[in-house]
Design an enzyme around this catalytic site. Structure first.
Site, PDB file in Angstrom:
ATOM      1  N   TRP A   1      -7.651  -4.094  -0.049  1.00  0.00           N
ATOM      2  CA  TRP A   1      -6.864  -5.247  -0.488  1.00  0.00           C
ATOM      3  C   TRP A   1      -5.923  -5.704   0.630  1.00  0.00           C
ATOM      4  O   TRP A   1      -5.703  -6.896   0.817  1.00  0.00           O
ATOM      5  CB  TRP A   1      -6.041  -4.875  -1.731  1.00  0.00           C
ATOM      6  CG  TRP A   1      -5.140  -5.976  -2.207  1.00  0.00           C
ATOM      7  CD1 TRP A   1      -5.476  -7.024  -3.010  1.00  0.00           C
ATOM      8  CD2 TRP A   1      -3.747  -6.156  -1.906  1.00  0.00           C
ATOM      9  NE1 TRP A   1      -4.389  -7.832  -3.229  1.00  0.00           N
ATOM     10  CE2 TRP A   1      -3.319  -7.320  -2.559  1.00  0.00           C
ATOM     11  CE3 TRP A   1      -2.825  -5.436  -1.144  1.00  0.00           C
ATOM     12  CZ2 TRP A   1      -2.012  -7.790  -2.481  1.00  0.00           C
ATOM     13  CZ3 TRP A   1      -1.516  -5.908  -1.062  1.00  0.00           C
ATOM     14  CH2 TRP A   1      -1.128  -7.069  -1.726  1.00  0.00           C
ATOM     15  N   HIS A   2      -5.421  -4.730   1.395  1.00  0.00           N
ATOM     16  CA  HIS A   2      -4.474  -5.086   2.450  1.00  0.00           C
ATOM     17  C   HIS A   2      -5.140  -5.823   3.608  1.00  0.00           C
ATOM     18  O   HIS A   2      -4.476  -6.589   4.315  1.00  0.00           O
ATOM     19  CB  HIS A   2      -3.765  -3.835   2.981  1.00  0.00           C
ATOM     20  CG  HIS A   2      -2.623  -3.412   2.115  1.00  0.00           C
ATOM     21  ND1 HIS A   2      -2.771  -2.526   1.080  1.00  0.00           N
ATOM     22  CD2 HIS A   2      -1.316  -3.777   2.098  1.00  0.00           C
ATOM     23  CE1 HIS A   2      -1.604  -2.346   0.488  1.00  0.00           C
ATOM     24  NE2 HIS A   2      -0.702  -3.098   1.076  1.00  0.00           N
ATOM     25  N   GLY A   3      -6.401  -5.591   3.829  1.00  0.00           N
ATOM     26  CA  GLY A   3      -7.038  -6.303   4.934  1.00  0.00           C
ATOM     27  C   GLY A   3      -8.507  -5.980   5.048  1.00  0.00           C
ATOM     28  O   GLY A   3      -8.969  -4.923   4.611  1.00  0.00           O
TER      29      GLY A   3
ATOM     30  N   PHE B   1      -1.517 -10.689   4.326  1.00  0.00           N
ATOM     31  CA  PHE B   1      -2.401 -10.011   3.371  1.00  0.00           C
ATOM     32  C   PHE B   1      -2.735 -10.942   2.226  1.00  0.00           C
ATOM     33  O   PHE B   1      -3.303 -10.659   1.295  1.00  0.00           O
ATOM     34  CB  PHE B   1      -1.766  -8.721   2.865  1.00  0.00           C
ATOM     35  CG  PHE B   1      -1.353  -7.807   4.004  1.00  0.00           C
ATOM     36  CD1 PHE B   1      -2.201  -7.617   5.080  1.00  0.00           C
ATOM     37  CD2 PHE B   1      -0.135  -7.172   4.019  1.00  0.00           C
ATOM     38  CE1 PHE B   1      -1.829  -6.804   6.139  1.00  0.00           C
ATOM     39  CE2 PHE B   1       0.242  -6.348   5.069  1.00  0.00           C
ATOM     40  CZ  PHE B   1      -0.602  -6.169   6.128  1.00  0.00           C
TER      41      PHE B   1
END
Lengths: 487, 263
Positions: A326-328, A487
């Site tokens: 989800w962060h990247g 993000f």
């Protein structure tokens, strides 16, 4: 528009504040809500107006799906479960399309295809990761009949309310909707304004003075990992660890403060995470609203800890992996998630076996583990992360300050003297060391949540606020982007 | 002491807190801005008041000075000098024609120079005689340029707004040094109105050995973008028919040898 920009602080925020309360004062409550939605969309579009249709269509789609799920009787041809599945899949598909397409193409090119498929080079719409999760939670709660019938204006305000729109906190409709409709919240409340300003100033200071100062050294180090010496590698990783915390918690403070001006209380997102003495404790303190989302909408639906220990461990690991992704879109984020997942599983087993550890040692291990994992989070490439790690733990060169050479008659091969932090700073490294020490002290001080419970009406806090604001204004001209905007 | 403690803990209303914090902060900020930027004016940005405390300028701002200098191109033709501190002494007398020295304003990496030039108006570009560019050894490490999307306003009002937006603690330091040096009649160096540095005393580095060790035993870092921008800069000058002369520093052969291990 950035929270730490002149445009936001001196123009957007005051104008929005005064018009919102003026409309409420004239008892035009719907107009005031409409104005707040308009302002929030304006704030969003200022960055790049091409993203506006994406957030608008996403909102409309989720509102329709949510209402279909929320209606008391099922007169649809499709079952509610099918509608929910359709809603969630559509949201995730939108997120995947913008965020992960190029990542997938790169991997297909590398692992499967012999001929390179071209990248789409899609620009990631601002805040898409945040508003997607927020709306998925709305759909799930609508399916569970936990939402009420909201009109589109209220729903739009819930999604777009500018203080939390870009980088959270990820809010829940149950905590926001009642606040938007509460009559008492339509009137200016000086206690909230004072607290809001106080928290906003703390956040601004954290961002522009502390985080942006650490950012210079962290960026310099991560830009050239191949030349870093032992101390430089440690300084690089530690400065990024502090930069990320002060940047993101600074953003959150500003969001909470700005929302409080409008009598809206956003949930807290940080509770001194670097004080954590184990990894589970860390995730209870870091980005708390994301952890809450992960727990309520992924971990528990996966089965939580109901189906035995092995299943719980798999679920914990999966959630951490999803959090990483989800962060990247990159393998470094996947590795970061996997490292945290593994640590959470190890901690779970450790706890079940009844082992204990001295709290200082536990803090030291936890802090250093987090510090090391942030290297993967920040590094552009896998190789860069490994280079920094190898310089931290198996250095090929250690450079010491010049004055220390008199203590060595015949220094070992890898030792050199002078310019011991030249690759990340030109000031001889004193400021880096001093700032890391200050950073360590600050993380053990009262956090913003503690400070916000104080009685700030004394002259002492007036001076404190003025000093915070003036120093922040003096450092504001750089307008560095918040890390979580990416993000 | 007791009285001070009592005053510091004196309780006021929340409305009082809001008013006191906002009014005091804005007043102090405005006072500092007017004093540092408009009255003392360390970069000659407004040129409104000539006082004994700001007569001679000692500071250069990368955000302001290059644009103020470039405005001179609206009136006359000039040579432009780009580079590092090593080229900051070059002036009109040395080149025998009107010269603006931007060495200290726009630092000598090709990315900054390219973006700075590409932001200039046609009239300004037409008034450039020749560009002298000192390509130093350590300038190829830049990835992003401050000048990428930047222009500087010409009207006083917009200039004040722009200046307010870029007001930084460093500007207060520059203002303080301007006053200090003017009052003390400091004579080591000053900044001319054409951007070059004028040394009143002969200046020679005393620790040559240390200096060279410091610079050239460290690995030099390069970004591909810098080289790409050097090419773009050259193409830009060719397109606008601006002669550009590149030059480099003389260097001792023994130091040149260290380049092999540094690069």
């Amino acid at each position: 528009m950035l929270f730490n920009g002149y445009g936001f602080i001196f123009t957007f925020l005051p104008i929005t504040f005064f018009i919102y309360f003026y409309l409420n004062h004239k008892r035009l409550t719907e107009a005031s809500k409409g104005f707040l939605v308009f302002s929030s969309l304006f704030f969003y579009s200022w960055w790049n107006i091409t993203y506006l249709p994406i957030i608008l269509s996403s909102m409309l789609f989720n509102y329709i799906v949510g209402n279909s799920l929320n209606s008391g009787h099922n007169n649809h041809r499709l079952s509610k479960k099918s509608i929910l599945t359709f809603g969630i899949v559509s949201n995730i598909a939108l997120l995947c399309y913008f965020k992960y397409t190029d990542f997938m193409i790169d991997n297909l090119n590398y692992w499967i295809f012999t001929k390179d498929m071209p990248n789409l080079n899609l620009a990631l719409p601002l805040a898409i990761s945040f508003f997607t999760f927020q709306q998925i939670s709305y759909l799930v709660d609508s399916y569970r009949q936990e939402t009420k019938e909201y009109d589109f204006l209220n729903y739009a305000l819930f999604v777009t309310f500018f203080p939390q729109l870009i980088a959270g906190p990820i809010v829940h409709h149950k905590e926001m909707m009642p606040q938007f409709s509460k009559i008492r919240n339509k009137v200016k409340n000086y206690k909230n304004i004072a607290m809001g300003l106080f928290i906003f100033f703390i956040g601004l200071f954290k961002k522009v003075v502390i985080a942006d100062t650490f950012a210079q050294w962290a960026t310099a180090g991560f830009d050239k990992p191949e030349v870093l010496t032992f101390f430089e590698a440690w300084a690089t990783s530690l400065t990024y660890t502090f930069q990320l915390y002060f940047d993101f918690s600074g953003y959150t403070d500003m969001a909470i403060g700005a929302a409080l001006l409008f009598n809206i209380r956003l949930p807290i997102n940080f509770n001194s995470p670097y004080k954590a003495t184990d990894i589970q404790d860390f995730w209870r303190r870091w980005h708390m609203t994301l952890s809450r989302f992960m727990r309520d909408y992924i971990y528990i639906p996966l089965g939580g800890n109901k189906n035995g220990n092995t299943s719980a461990c798999i679920n914990v690991f999966s959630v951490a992996l999803i959090s990483g992704l989800w962060h990247g879109a990159g393998w470094t984020f996947v590795i970061w998630g996997a490292m945290h997942g593994t640590a959470l599983v190890v901690h779970r087993v450790w706890k079940q076996l009844g082992f204990t550890m001295n709290s200082i040692l536990a803090w030291f291990i936890t802090f250093n583990f987090i510090n090391i994992t942030w290297i993967f989070f920040r590094a552009k490439e896998w190789d860069d992360a490994l280079l920094i790690l190898s310089n931290m733990f198996a250095p090929t060169s250690i450079r010491l300050p010049k004055f220390t050479d008199k203590y060595f008659d015949a220094p070992p091969e890898i030792f050199a003297f002078g310019g011991w932090m030249n690759h990340i700073t030109y000031d001889g490294g004193k400021m880096v060391v001093f700032s890391i020490c200050i950073g360590l002290c600050l993380i053990f001080r009262n956090n913003t949540n503690d400070l916000s419970t104080k009685n700030i009406r004394s002259l002492k806090y007036v001076f404190f606020s003025i000093i915070l604001l003036l120093i922040s204004l003096g450092y504001m001209s750089n307008e560095e982007v918040f890390l979580y905007y990416e993000f | 002491m007791k009285k001070c403690f009592y005053i510091m803990n004196f309780n006021m209303t929340y409305k009082g807190y809001v008013k006191l914090v906002l009014i005091t902060s804005v007043s102090i900020y405005a006072t500092l801005f007017i004093l540092a930027k408009i009255i003392i004016d360390p970069y000659n940005e407004f040129n409104l008041l000539k006082l004994p405390i700001n007569k001679i300028k000692y500071s250069i701002s990368t955000k302001v000075t290059p644009y103020l200098l470039s405005n001179k191109l609206l009136q006359d033709k000039y040579n432009l000098v780009f580079g590092t501190s090593r080229s900051s002494l070059i002036d009109s007398a040395l080149l025998n024609t009107n010269t603006l020295n931007l060495s200290s304003g726009v630092y000598g990496n090709p990315t900054d120079i390219y973006h700075f030039l590409s932001n200039l108006s046609k009239q300004k570009l037409d008034n450039i005689n020749t560009i002298y560019y000192l390509v130093d050894y350590h300038v190829f490490n830049t990835k992003q340029s401050y000048y990428e999307n930047f222009s500087y306003p010409n009207t006083l009002f917009l200039r004040i707004i722009s200046s307010l937006k870029t007001f930084h603690v460093n500007d207060i330091e520059s203002a303080y040094l301007t006053v200090k040096y003017n009052l003390k009649n400091y004579k080591n160096y000053k900044i001319s109105e054409y951007g070059n540095i004028i040394h009143d005393k002969l200046y020679l580095p005393t620790k040559k050995k240390n200096f060279v060790n410091f610079v050239y035993t460290e690995p030099l870092t390069f970004s591909t973008k810098s080289f790409h921008d050097l090419k773009r800069l050259n193409e830009f000058c060719m397109k606008h028919q601006i002669p550009i002369i590149y030059f480099n520093l003389p260097i001792y052969s023994k130091y040149l040898k260290t380049f092999d291990i540094c690069i």
